[in-house]
Design a protein around this motif. Sequence first.
Motif, mmCIF file in Angstrom:
data_model
loop_
_atom_site.group_PDB
_atom_site.id
_atom_site.type_symbol
_atom_site.label_atom_id
_atom_site.label_comp_id
_atom_site.label_asym_id
_atom_site.label_seq_id
_atom_site.Cartn_x
_atom_site.Cartn_y
_atom_site.Cartn_z
ATOM 1 N N UNK A 48 31.044 28.033 -59.082
ATOM 2 C CA UNK A 48 29.928 28.722 -58.440
ATOM 3 C C UNK A 48 28.571 28.409 -59.049
ATOM 4 N N UNK A 49 28.546 27.831 -60.237
ATOM 5 C CA UNK A 49 27.268 27.442 -60.814
ATOM 6 C C UNK A 49 27.082 27.982 -62.217
ATOM 7 N N UNK A 50 25.839 27.864 -62.688
ATOM 8 C CA UNK A 50 25.554 28.193 -64.080
ATOM 9 C C UNK A 50 24.151 28.757 -64.243
ATOM 10 N N UNK A 51 24.013 29.591 -65.246
ATOM 11 C CA UNK A 51 22.698 29.992 -65.732
ATOM 12 C C UNK A 51 22.511 29.227 -67.038
ATOM 13 N N UNK A 52 21.459 28.415 -67.103
ATOM 14 C CA UNK A 52 21.174 27.652 -68.308
ATOM 15 C C UNK A 52 19.809 28.068 -68.815
ATOM 16 N N UNK A 53 19.807 28.711 -69.963
ATOM 17 C CA UNK A 53 18.548 29.140 -70.578
ATOM 18 C C UNK A 53 18.670 28.936 -72.078
ATOM 19 N N UNK A 54 17.945 28.001 -72.597
ATOM 20 C CA UNK A 54 18.046 27.680 -74.021
ATOM 21 C C UNK A 54 17.428 28.774 -74.889
ATOM 22 N N UNK A 55 16.408 29.403 -74.381
ATOM 23 C CA UNK A 55 15.674 30.411 -75.146
ATOM 24 C C UNK A 55 16.342 31.778 -75.068
ATOM 25 N N UNK A 56 16.486 32.425 -76.215
ATOM 26 C CA UNK A 56 17.028 33.786 -76.249
ATOM 27 C C UNK A 56 16.135 34.762 -75.499
ATOM 28 N N UNK A 57 14.848 34.461 -75.425
ATOM 29 C CA UNK A 57 13.911 35.325 -74.694
ATOM 30 C C UNK A 57 14.232 35.362 -73.207
ATOM 31 N N UNK A 58 14.904 34.350 -72.727
ATOM 32 C CA UNK A 58 15.287 34.281 -71.316
ATOM 33 C C UNK A 58 16.741 34.697 -71.121
ATOM 34 N N UNK A 59 17.658 34.065 -71.871
ATOM 35 C CA UNK A 59 19.066 34.294 -71.547
ATOM 36 C C UNK A 59 19.551 35.697 -71.861
ATOM 37 N N UNK A 60 19.084 36.326 -72.927
ATOM 38 C CA UNK A 60 19.547 37.695 -73.222
ATOM 39 C C UNK A 60 19.158 38.680 -72.123
ATOM 40 N N UNK A 61 17.880 38.747 -71.742
ATOM 41 C CA UNK A 61 17.536 39.706 -70.678
ATOM 42 C C UNK A 61 18.207 39.401 -69.337
ATOM 43 N N UNK A 62 18.266 38.148 -68.954
ATOM 44 C CA UNK A 62 18.848 37.792 -67.656
ATOM 45 C C UNK A 62 20.334 38.115 -67.623
ATOM 46 N N UNK A 63 21.059 37.683 -68.635
ATOM 47 C CA UNK A 63 22.511 37.889 -68.630
ATOM 48 C C UNK A 63 22.891 39.330 -68.919
ATOM 49 N N UNK A 64 22.150 39.992 -69.798
ATOM 50 C CA UNK A 64 22.446 41.392 -70.094
ATOM 51 C C UNK A 64 22.202 42.269 -68.865
ATOM 52 N N UNK A 65 21.102 42.029 -68.173
ATOM 53 C CA UNK A 65 20.790 42.812 -66.975
ATOM 54 C C UNK A 65 21.831 42.599 -65.875
ATOM 55 N N UNK A 66 22.437 41.421 -65.852
ATOM 56 C CA UNK A 66 23.463 41.143 -64.847
ATOM 57 C C UNK A 66 24.837 41.585 -65.311
ATOM 58 N N UNK A 67 24.930 42.117 -66.527
ATOM 59 C CA UNK A 67 26.214 42.552 -67.063
ATOM 60 C C UNK A 67 27.110 41.405 -67.451
ATOM 61 N N UNK A 68 26.504 40.255 -67.776
ATOM 62 C CA UNK A 68 27.291 39.058 -68.055
ATOM 63 C C UNK A 68 27.181 38.548 -69.475
ATOM 64 N N UNK A 69 26.494 39.245 -70.336
ATOM 65 C CA UNK A 69 26.265 38.746 -71.679
ATOM 66 C C UNK A 69 27.490 38.919 -72.554
ATOM 67 N N UNK A 70 27.992 37.819 -73.063
ATOM 68 C CA UNK A 70 29.090 37.810 -74.020
ATOM 69 C C UNK A 70 28.570 37.206 -75.305
ATOM 70 N N UNK A 71 28.832 37.842 -76.406
ATOM 71 C CA UNK A 71 28.392 37.293 -77.688
ATOM 72 C C UNK A 71 29.598 37.027 -78.566
ATOM 73 N N UNK A 72 29.489 36.016 -79.362
ATOM 74 C CA UNK A 72 30.588 35.628 -80.247
ATOM 75 C C UNK A 72 30.124 35.630 -81.681
#
Length: 72
Positions: A48-72
Amino acid sequence: MSPQDRTAERISTAARNAHVFLATAESLTGGQISCLLGAAPASPDWYRGSVVAYSSEINYPVLKDAGLLLTF
């Protein structure tokens, strides 16, 4: 065929056999996983595709708001 291409082909086969869809979220990989999966056999049927955001300023808010943030 590279080892990565063979892995993508196996993922394609498994996803189609299981009738599931995959999506990815990438940061440090810079879209490489999306590139490999998108080039795999029959990818429109299961990828289905991908969200690619190298910057934490982008990927954390976008993925967290979508309920998709996984951290390791």
